[in-house]
Design a protein around this motif. Structure first.
Motif, PDB file in Angstrom:
ATOM      1  N   GLU A 194       0.853  -1.211   0.000  1.00 44.09           N
ATOM      2  CA  GLU A 194       0.000   0.000   0.000  1.00 44.09           C
ATOM      3  C   GLU A 194       0.883   1.254   0.000  1.00 44.09           C
ATOM      4  N   ALA A 195       1.845   1.260  -0.915  1.00 41.74           N
ATOM      5  CA  ALA A 195       2.865   2.305  -0.905  1.00 41.74           C
ATOM      6  C   ALA A 195       2.333   3.710  -1.175  1.00 41.74           C
ATOM      7  N   HIS A 196       1.109   3.820  -1.701  1.00 43.52           N
ATOM      8  CA  HIS A 196       0.547   5.169  -1.920  1.00 43.52           C
ATOM      9  C   HIS A 196       0.406   5.915  -0.591  1.00 43.52           C
ATOM     10  N   CYS A 197       0.409   5.177   0.529  1.00 47.26           N
ATOM     11  CA  CYS A 197       0.315   5.827   1.850  1.00 47.26           C
ATOM     12  C   CYS A 197       1.503   6.750   2.125  1.00 47.26           C
ATOM     13  N   ILE A 198       2.564   6.605   1.329  1.00 45.16           N
ATOM     14  CA  ILE A 198       3.730   7.467   1.487  1.00 45.16           C
ATOM     15  C   ILE A 198       3.429   8.887   1.038  1.00 45.16           C
ATOM     16  N   SER A 199       2.549   8.988   0.038  1.00 44.97           N
ATOM     17  CA  SER A 199       2.392  10.286  -0.614  1.00 44.97           C
ATOM     18  C   SER A 199       1.245  11.104  -0.051  1.00 44.97           C
ATOM     19  N   GLN A 200       1.548  12.349   0.169  1.00 41.79           N
ATOM     20  CA  GLN A 200       0.504  13.283   0.602  1.00 41.79           C
ATOM     21  C   GLN A 200      -0.575  13.420  -0.449  1.00 41.79           C
ATOM     22  N   TRP A 201      -0.220  13.124  -1.708  1.00 44.69           N
ATOM     23  CA  TRP A 201      -1.195  13.289  -2.796  1.00 44.69           C
ATOM     24  C   TRP A 201      -1.994  12.015  -3.006  1.00 44.69           C
ATOM     25  N   GLY A 202      -1.639  10.969  -2.300  1.00 46.22           N
ATOM     26  CA  GLY A 202      -2.374   9.719  -2.435  1.00 46.22           C
ATOM     27  C   GLY A 202      -3.698   9.843  -1.708  1.00 46.22           C
ATOM     28  N   HIS A 203      -4.497   8.787  -1.732  1.00 46.83           N
ATOM     29  CA  HIS A 203      -5.812   8.928  -1.123  1.00 46.83           C
ATOM     30  C   HIS A 203      -5.821   8.411   0.305  1.00 46.83           C
ATOM     31  N   ASP A 204      -4.657   8.033   0.821  1.00 50.38           N
ATOM     32  CA  ASP A 204      -4.653   7.469   2.163  1.00 50.38           C
ATOM     33  C   ASP A 204      -3.302   7.731   2.822  1.00 50.38           C
ATOM     34  N   PHE A 205      -2.967   8.999   2.914  1.00 53.17           N
ATOM     35  CA  PHE A 205      -1.659   9.366   3.434  1.00 53.17           C
ATOM     36  C   PHE A 205      -1.482   8.953   4.905  1.00 53.17           C
ATOM     37  N   ARG A 206      -0.351   8.311   5.217  1.00 62.05           N
ATOM     38  CA  ARG A 206      -0.031   7.945   6.616  1.00 62.05           C
ATOM     39  C   ARG A 206       1.319   8.532   6.967  1.00 62.05           C
ATOM     40  N   PRO A 207       1.337   9.491   7.867  1.00 63.41           N
ATOM     41  CA  PRO A 207       2.607  10.136   8.205  1.00 63.41           C
ATOM     42  C   PRO A 207       3.699   9.138   8.591  1.00 63.41           C
ATOM     43  N   SER A 208       3.322   8.047   9.275  1.00 65.63           N
ATOM     44  CA  SER A 208       4.381   7.126   9.710  1.00 65.63           C
ATOM     45  C   SER A 208       5.078   6.436   8.529  1.00 65.63           C
ATOM     46  N   TYR A 209       4.410   6.413   7.358  1.00 62.01           N
ATOM     47  CA  TYR A 209       5.063   5.853   6.188  1.00 62.01           C
ATOM     48  C   TYR A 209       6.302   6.649   5.796  1.00 62.01           C
ATOM     49  N   ARG A 210       6.289   7.931   6.185  1.00 66.93           N
ATOM     50  CA  ARG A 210       7.438   8.785   5.862  1.00 66.93           C
ATOM     51  C   ARG A 210       8.702   8.327   6.600  1.00 66.93           C
ATOM     52  N   ARG A 211       8.520   7.565   7.668  1.00 69.98           N
ATOM     53  CA  ARG A 211       9.677   7.097   8.437  1.00 69.98           C
ATOM     54  C   ARG A 211      10.422   5.958   7.759  1.00 69.98           C
ATOM     55  N   ILE A 212       9.811   5.385   6.733  1.00 71.61           N
ATOM     56  CA  ILE A 212      10.442   4.244   6.079  1.00 71.61           C
ATOM     57  C   ILE A 212      11.793   4.643   5.490  1.00 71.61           C
ATOM     58  N   ALA A 213      11.824   5.830   4.867  1.00 65.76           N
ATOM     59  CA  ALA A 213      13.077   6.282   4.250  1.00 65.76           C
ATOM     60  C   ALA A 213      14.167   6.421   5.309  1.00 65.76           C
ATOM     61  N   GLU A 214      13.785   6.949   6.466  1.00 70.87           N
ATOM     62  CA  GLU A 214      14.745   7.087   7.567  1.00 70.87           C
ATOM     63  C   GLU A 214      15.317   5.727   7.963  1.00 70.87           C
ATOM     64  N   LEU A 215      14.403   4.778   8.113  1.00 68.52           N
ATOM     65  CA  LEU A 215      14.841   3.436   8.497  1.00 68.52           C
ATOM     66  C   LEU A 215      15.836   2.885   7.475  1.00 68.52           C
ATOM     67  N   LEU A 216      15.478   3.065   6.185  1.00 63.60           N
ATOM     68  CA  LEU A 216      16.343   2.534   5.132  1.00 63.60           C
ATOM     69  C   LEU A 216      17.743   3.115   5.234  1.00 63.60           C
ATOM     70  N   ALA A 217      17.809   4.403   5.537  1.00 58.89           N
ATOM     71  CA  ALA A 217      19.113   5.063   5.634  1.00 58.89           C
ATOM     72  C   ALA A 217      19.930   4.509   6.796  1.00 58.89           C
ATOM     73  N   GLU A 218      19.252   4.064   7.829  1.00 59.28           N
ATOM     74  CA  GLU A 218      19.951   3.585   9.024  1.00 59.28           C
ATOM     75  C   GLU A 218      20.423   2.135   8.928  1.00 59.28           C
ATOM     76  N   LEU A 219      19.722   1.350   8.093  1.00 54.95           N
ATOM     77  CA  LEU A 219      20.049  -0.082   8.070  1.00 54.95           C
ATOM     78  C   LEU A 219      21.421  -0.306   7.448  1.00 54.95           C
ATOM     79  N   PRO A 220      22.187  -1.199   8.047  1.00 51.41           N
ATOM     80  CA  PRO A 220      23.518  -1.484   7.493  1.00 51.41           C
ATOM     81  C   PRO A 220      23.358  -2.236   6.168  1.00 51.41           C
ATOM     82  N   GLY A 221      24.127  -1.873   5.177  1.00 54.78           N
ATOM     83  CA  GLY A 221      24.057  -2.541   3.865  1.00 54.78           C
ATOM     84  C   GLY A 221      22.664  -2.398   3.314  1.00 54.78           C
ATOM     85  N   ARG A 222      22.394  -1.302   2.585  1.00 56.11           N
ATOM     86  CA  ARG A 222      21.024  -0.981   2.208  1.00 56.11           C
ATOM     87  C   ARG A 222      20.322  -2.183   1.573  1.00 56.11           C
ATOM     88  N   PRO A 223      19.214  -2.613   2.189  1.00 55.79           N
ATOM     89  CA  PRO A 223      18.484  -3.744   1.614  1.00 55.79           C
ATOM     90  C   PRO A 223      17.777  -3.328   0.320  1.00 55.79           C
TER      91      PRO A 223
END
Ligand code: ADP
Ligand code: MG
Length: 593
Positions: free
Chosen positions: A139-168
């Protein structure tokens, strides 16, 4: 690698081949790419990340907002023999620890998590110690403010990705992404544009249509009765409307149930199960119903009200015909629906930029209801897919359409908008053209315009409908916001100058399979006989049988619905149609028909 994937498909899921699109997408993931998969509901997105998860080392994280479905999803994976678990708010702290430890020991190939978890730094730090080889975002549209079901916590995914060792690897999936939502997802997750897999939005077995100007209750009742043995869903905009529609159907002896967020968990669950097991045939529901419902033999989805945008509409309508057999998707439009949706936007959305965006999406939905072109093409283009001009299988493409020349009417409307200095909406323009004496018309002295009363022979509603159609066809544009103002497009200017004409595809009333009301048909035949004697013409000259038959089916109640009957033109309407209207009215009043 893909061969291995195919074997897993066979082994775990029992399916012999991938669907179109699944294999390309899976190959790309296995080649090490980050991907965005856009596939319609029921298209088979889950397999696109579950199978790579099985093939990749370590564990894969699945971010999903559908918390209430997680347990069921994990249970079914477990039953297939796929080691998986989930972490969300229904799990105690100690259980979370246990599951994460299990993951670090290699006990799971998949962990489903609720996005809210990512707000906790402590949780993110625990994830950093896991061998995560892929993050799948459902349900990746939840990332976008322009989507029909925006979830602010989805914005944290990018942060998590940056923190994980060896980008998955990052894989994202959604059923609904407009071009701007797509761009937003790609930018946010850093997925290259050439890794977007947009597949099969077309559901060729579904027939789409929009029905306007019908009495909704009568329409629903006759539609459902004609399909006595078929399952269907009726969506309504409010809880109250769900309740009253369900009550109506039950009272008329139809096996219907209801579902909305105001009911207890137990009541909802029961209704859902009974529907799944064909215990109830028609589910009347709010948009709360449907997520994760995999009932394949739903034969029709009727929207008793227009939804807020095309994304929501296509998702809900798409619940028809999952088994690939024919399904019908019908939207019953009334202008009131637009008012309700605007109200919901005003009440529900504080941020002005997002509000404007919602208004724009709403306009896309309204345009769908008014276009006279192919509905399938409209839908596919909306979702960024190419489509032929005509599909031959939607309400607007059926054989029963004719081209009507509306150039004169269009010129009157454009000229009036121009004289009102392009500063007003459809309602006031219609009132001026109709020649209304209303306060606002006089206040602006629009009753002095040469276009005042120019269309007095039409009803105000007919004029507004025409304005909406012209805007859906691109002759007019509407400004965004609560009170949209009509502007002329260059296309309209060409029509005003007489360089172009306006042809509208008009649906000739669809003749239904059944024979209509036999008793009324006899009544109408009697009337025809009287008139034929009065005017000394043979009965068929008054109206042919087929026209009377259609009247007995459609039960027209006013001028415009009478004119939509095949064989009733303007002249015949004045000469005979009016009398037939009266007879139909009398017949309907005289009994409980
Ligand atoms: P989505 O998440 O895209 O809405 P799902 O992943 O829930 O769809 O899949 C919808 C249904 O299609 C499921 O019942 C799934 O098992 C089935 N399915 C998926 N891929 C295949 C396939 N290759 N062959 C047959 N059925 C499939
Ligand atoms: Mg899914």
């Amino acid at each position: 690698m893909l061969e291995e994937a195919r074997q897993l498909l066979e082994r775990y899921y029992g399916y012999s081949s991938f669907r179109p699109g699944q294999d390309r997408l899976i190959s790309s993931i296995l080649d090490g790419h980050d991907v965005l998969g856009i596939m319609p509901t029921g298209g088979g997105k889950s397999i696109c990340y579950q199978i790579p998860a099985l093939l990749l080392p370590g564990v894969s994280l699945v971010v999903s907002p559908l918390i209430s479905l997680m347990k069921d999803q994990i249970d079914s994976l477990t039953q297939m023999g796929i080691p998986a678990t989930f972490i969300n708010s229904s799990i105690s702290g100690s259980e979370v620890g246990k599951r994460l430890r299990g993951a670090s020991l290699g006990q799971y190939k998949l962990i489903y998590i609720a996005p809210e978890r990512l707000e906790l730094e402590s949780f993110r730090s625990l994830l950093r110690s896991l061998p995560i080889s892929m993050v799948a975002i459902d349900e990746a549209h939840c990332i976008s403010q322009w989507g029909h079901d925006f979830r602010p916590s989805y914005r944290r995914i990018a942060e998590l990705l940056a923190e994980l060792p060896g980008r998955p690897r990052v894989t994202a999936f959604t059923a609904t992404a407009t071009p701007e939502v797509t761009s937003d997802i790609l930018a946010h997750l850093n997925i290259p544009r050439d890794q977007v897999y947009l597949t099969g939005f077309d559901r060729t077995n579904l027939k789409f249509s929009v029905v306007k100007g019908e009495n909704k209750h009568d329409y629903l009742l006759s539609f459902i009765r004609e399909r006595a043995d078929q399952a269907g869903i009726i969506y309504a905009a409010t809880r109250k409307e769900v309740d009253s529609l369900c009550e109506l159907l039950v009272k008329k002896g139809i096996n219907a149930g209801r579902y909305h967020a105001g009911l207890s968990d137990g009541a909802r669950k029961e209704a859902q199960e009974r529907f799944l097991y064909d215990d109830i045939r028609v589910m009347v529901a709010s948009n709360a119903f449907g997520m994760g419902i995999d009932k394949s033999n739903v034969r029709y989805v009727i929207h008793a009200n227009m939804p807020k945008n095309m994304e929501a509409y296509y998702q809900e309508a798409g619940r028809a015909g999952r088994d690939g057999e024919p399904g019908e998707c019908i939207l019953l439009f009334s202008p009131q629906d637009t008012i309700i949706q605007k109200f919901l936007i005003e009440e529900g959305i504080g941020d002005p930029e997002r509000r404007t965006n919602e208004y724009r999406k709403l306009q896309g939905m309204v345009d769908y209801c008014h276009t006279t072109r192919c509905l399938r093409k409209y839908i596919l283009n909306y979702f960024g897919e190419e489509a032929p001009e005509e599909c031959g299988n939607c309400g607007n493409c059926s054989d029963e359409v004719e081209e009507a020349d509306l150039t004169r009417e269009a010129q009157m409307i454009f000229s009036c908008i121009y004289r009102m200095k392009e500063r007003f909406g459809a309602a006031l323009v219609s009132q001026v053209l109709k020649g209304s004496r209303n306060q606002k018309v006089r206040q602006f002295r629009f009753d002095e315009l040469p276009t005042y009363g120019l269309m007095s022979r039409h009803t105000e509603k007919e004029i507004t409908d025409l304005i909406h159609t012209l805007s859906a066809e691109g002759y007019l544009t509407l400004t965004e916001g609560k009170f949209p103002v009509l502007k002329l497009s260059p296309k309209a200017a060409r029509v005003l100058r007489g360089e172009e004409s306006v042809l509208q595809r008009r649906r000739i009333a669809v003749r239904r399979e059944e024979e209509g009301n036999a008793e009324l048909f006899e009544e109408l035949r009697k009337l025809r006989k009287e008139l034929s004697e009065r005017d000394h013409v043979p009965p068929y000259v008054v109206f042919p049988d087929s026209t009377l038959r259609e009247m007995s089916v459609l039960l027209p109640t006013d001028r415009s619905s009478m004119l939509s009957v095949k064989g009733v033109g303007e002249a015949k309407f004045l000469r005979y149609g009016v009398l037939f209207l009266e007879r139909i009215q009398a017949y309907m009043e005289q009994g409980s028909h």
